[in-house]
Write an enzyme that holds these catalytic residues in place. Structure first.
Site, PDB file in Angstrom:
ATOM      1  NE  ARG A  93      -3.637   2.554   0.640  1.00 48.97           N
ATOM      2  CZ  ARG A  93      -4.643   2.874  -0.161  1.00 48.97           C
ATOM      3  NH1 ARG A  93      -4.990   2.077  -1.143  1.00 48.97           N
ATOM      4  NH2 ARG A  93      -5.295   4.010  -0.002  1.00 48.97           N
ATOM      5  NE  ARG A 122      -6.136  -0.095   2.559  1.00 43.11           N
ATOM      6  CZ  ARG A 122      -5.046  -0.554   3.188  1.00 43.11           C
ATOM      7  NH1 ARG A 122      -4.792  -1.836   3.193  1.00 43.11           N
ATOM      8  NH2 ARG A 122      -4.190   0.291   3.750  1.00 43.11           N
ATOM      9  N   PRO A 123      -9.246   2.328  -1.948  1.00 43.66           N
ATOM     10  CG  PRO A 123     -11.019   3.772  -1.504  1.00 43.66           C
ATOM     11  CD  PRO A 123     -10.390   2.472  -1.052  1.00 43.66           C
ATOM     12  CB  ILE A 124      -5.627   5.808  -4.635  1.00 40.96           C
ATOM     13  CG1 ILE A 124      -5.775   5.368  -6.090  1.00 40.96           C
ATOM     14  CG2 ILE A 124      -4.861   4.763  -3.844  1.00 40.96           C
ATOM     15  CD1 ILE A 124      -4.422   5.294  -6.818  1.00 40.96           C
ATOM     16  CG  ASP A 125     -11.642   8.137  -3.744  1.00 39.01           C
ATOM     17  OD1 ASP A 125     -11.103   7.240  -3.069  1.00 39.01           O
ATOM     18  OD2 ASP A 125     -12.514   8.900  -3.289  1.00 39.01           O
ATOM     19  CG  ASP A 306      -3.398   0.330  11.861  1.00 39.87           C
ATOM     20  OD1 ASP A 306      -2.476   1.051  11.441  1.00 39.87           O
ATOM     21  OD2 ASP A 306      -4.325  -0.075  11.145  1.00 39.87           O
ATOM     22  CB  ILE A 328     -10.889   3.180   9.609  1.00 35.94           C
ATOM     23  CG1 ILE A 328     -10.919   4.132  10.804  1.00 35.94           C
ATOM     24  CG2 ILE A 328      -9.880   3.612   8.544  1.00 35.94           C
ATOM     25  CD1 ILE A 328     -11.160   5.577  10.482  1.00 35.94           C
TER      26      ILE A 328
END
Ligand code: EPZ
Length: 419
Positions: A93, A122-125, A306, A328
């Site tokens: 990532r 796990r978008p990256i928009d 986490d 999240i």
């Protein structure tokens, strides 16, 4: 060695040194590309994700030299844009940060769509919309993300509609050499954002406000090399705090920043676990019995996602009923079916897990599905009656320095085995 073998129910006692923070080192390593110089980074944890990232930099032409076990010298003057090996990039990532780093140095970037833990989409928009705000043209064909800013990046106001650690880091990387002022609103406030800004400022960037939700970056023509020491890993620290609480005993963690641990410390105290804070150490004292509680994961300074799986183990054996609501990552609950194999009573509905306590977990053969779920299974095995075998240990090796050595030193019966 492809499995962990753990014999449980032995209290933990002694001292453990916390290593440098994986999620702070990753964007800093890519930031060395922008420096186009020699950087020396201290407290680099020797773990899978970091070693893979250093390999990516080397494949791109960087000269990487370990000065000692955790100090790395990186000379990025010969790095070539667009040469990152996609086989490695697609497993991490953290490779997303290569986009911001290449844009800042070369005005163009081409990176394989990044991978990472399977804890939900796990978008990256947000990253892409931020780069566009800085004047880059960005395309994503599902395999590669390409960005270009032929006349260079220009500072702008970026307002994230969602708090994102990765997108905030990427904007700091890209904006530090953009022309003019960039203002990032609704920025992530994690300690590793502050650490990345600290590194970039030591390289000559002009970033203010890191750690708050509004960060300002005044672009400079170029960065230079520097020497920088990374912060301790708050999630590794939280993992050892949760392990001590679950198993019972007394453990002092060294090289920690107590302020970073505030929500974890507060939750343990609420459950009746003793936590003593000093300037750079934390001591956890537990008899292995504690009250139930509720957790809602949030962006920093809220309770960290986490630490969700690790606290799930505590809730499985706490006195009474507990709940965790995950805001999240929706697929954070993969640990649940593994803990059930060890006797835990967990019901997952939508983004909530409901726990009814059991007196004791029992050893079983279980599989780690992601980094923090793997850490949770180690804690469960330490607290359980009998022997546990954990496979999928490559997930654990990615994010924890010498977890077997550190736990053995605390009295745990744990070893790597080949089966
Ligand atoms: C980082 O992931 C960490 N990874 C994660 O740690 C950590 O869980 C997470 O931050 C939250 O603290 C690294 O630093 C390498 P986000 P990241 O962008 O940056 C959504 C571990 O265990 N989102 O803050 O990917 C996203 O889906 C790993 O060490 C978008 O919608 O997290 C999530 O719901 C696991 N669009 C939320 O935002 C985007 O463009 C927060 O994600 C980006 C994110």
């Amino acid at each position: 060695m492809n499995k962990l073998l753990i014999k449980g129910s032995r209290p933990l006692s002694g001292h453990v040194d916390i290593s440098g923070m994986k999620n702070a080192v990753l964007p800093i390593l890519y930031g060395t590309i922008i420096a186009n110089d020699v950087c020396v980074i201290e407290h680099v944890p020797p773990i899978g994700d970091i070693e893979a990232t250093l390999k990516i930099l080397q494949e791109m032409g960087a000269i990487v030299r370990y000065l000692d076990e955790t100090t790395v010298e990186i000379d990025t003057r010969a790095v070539k844009q667009g040469t990152a090996p996609n086989t490695l990039v697609s497993t991490l990532r953290g490779s997303t940060y290569l986009l911001g780093a290449e844009l800042a140095r070369y005005g163009c970037a081409r990176v394989g769509v990044p991978g990472g833990c399977h804890i939900g989409p796990r978008p990256i928009d947000l990253h892409i919309s931020g780069f566009r705000k800085l004047g880059a043209e960005v395309t994503d064909d599902g395999i590669f993300v390409s960005a270009s800013a032929p006349v260079g990046l220009s500072g702008n106001k970026i307002v994230f509609d969602k708090v994102s650690v990765g997108a905030t880091c990427n904007m700091l990387l890209a904006a530090c050499t953009a022309k003019g002022l960039t203002v990032i609103d609704n920025a992530a406030r994690e300690p590793h954002i502050v650490d990345l800004a600290g590194f970039l400022n030591t390289c000559g960037a002009q970033i203010t406000g890191a750690g708050t939700s509004t960060i300002k970056v005044r672009g400079v023509p170029a960065l230079h090399g520097c020497r920088y020491a990374v912060i301790p890993d708050m999630i590794e620290a939280g993992t050892y705090m949760a392990a001590t609480a679950a198993v019972g005993g007394q453990v002092t963690l060294h090289n920690v920043i107590p302020k970073h641990m505030e929500t974890v410390t507060a939750k343990l105290r609420e459950m009746g676990v003793t936590v003593v804070e000093e300037d750079e150490s934390i001591t956890v004292i537990s008899n292995g019995r504690f009250r139930s509680a509720r957790i809602e994961t949030q962006a920093y300074p809220g309770f960290p996602t986490d630490m969700h799986p690790q606290f799930a183990v505590l809730f499985a054996i706490a006195q009474g009923a507990s709940t965790i609501t995950e805001h999240i990552f929706p697929n954070r609950f993969a640990y649940a079916q593994e803990l059930k194999k060890m006797g835990a009573a967990i019901t997952v509905e939508n983004n909530c897990a409901f726990f009814v306590n059991v007196m004791k977990l029992r050893g079983a053969s279980v599989s780690a599905t992601d980094l923090r779920a793997g850490a949770a299974l180690v804690i469960a095995a330490l607290a359980a009656e009998g022997e546990t075998r954990i496979d999928g240990v490559e997930h654990i090796r990615r994010g924890y320095v010498d977890i077997v050595g550190k736990l053995k030193a605390l009295g745990a019966d744990i070893e790597w085995v080949e089966e």
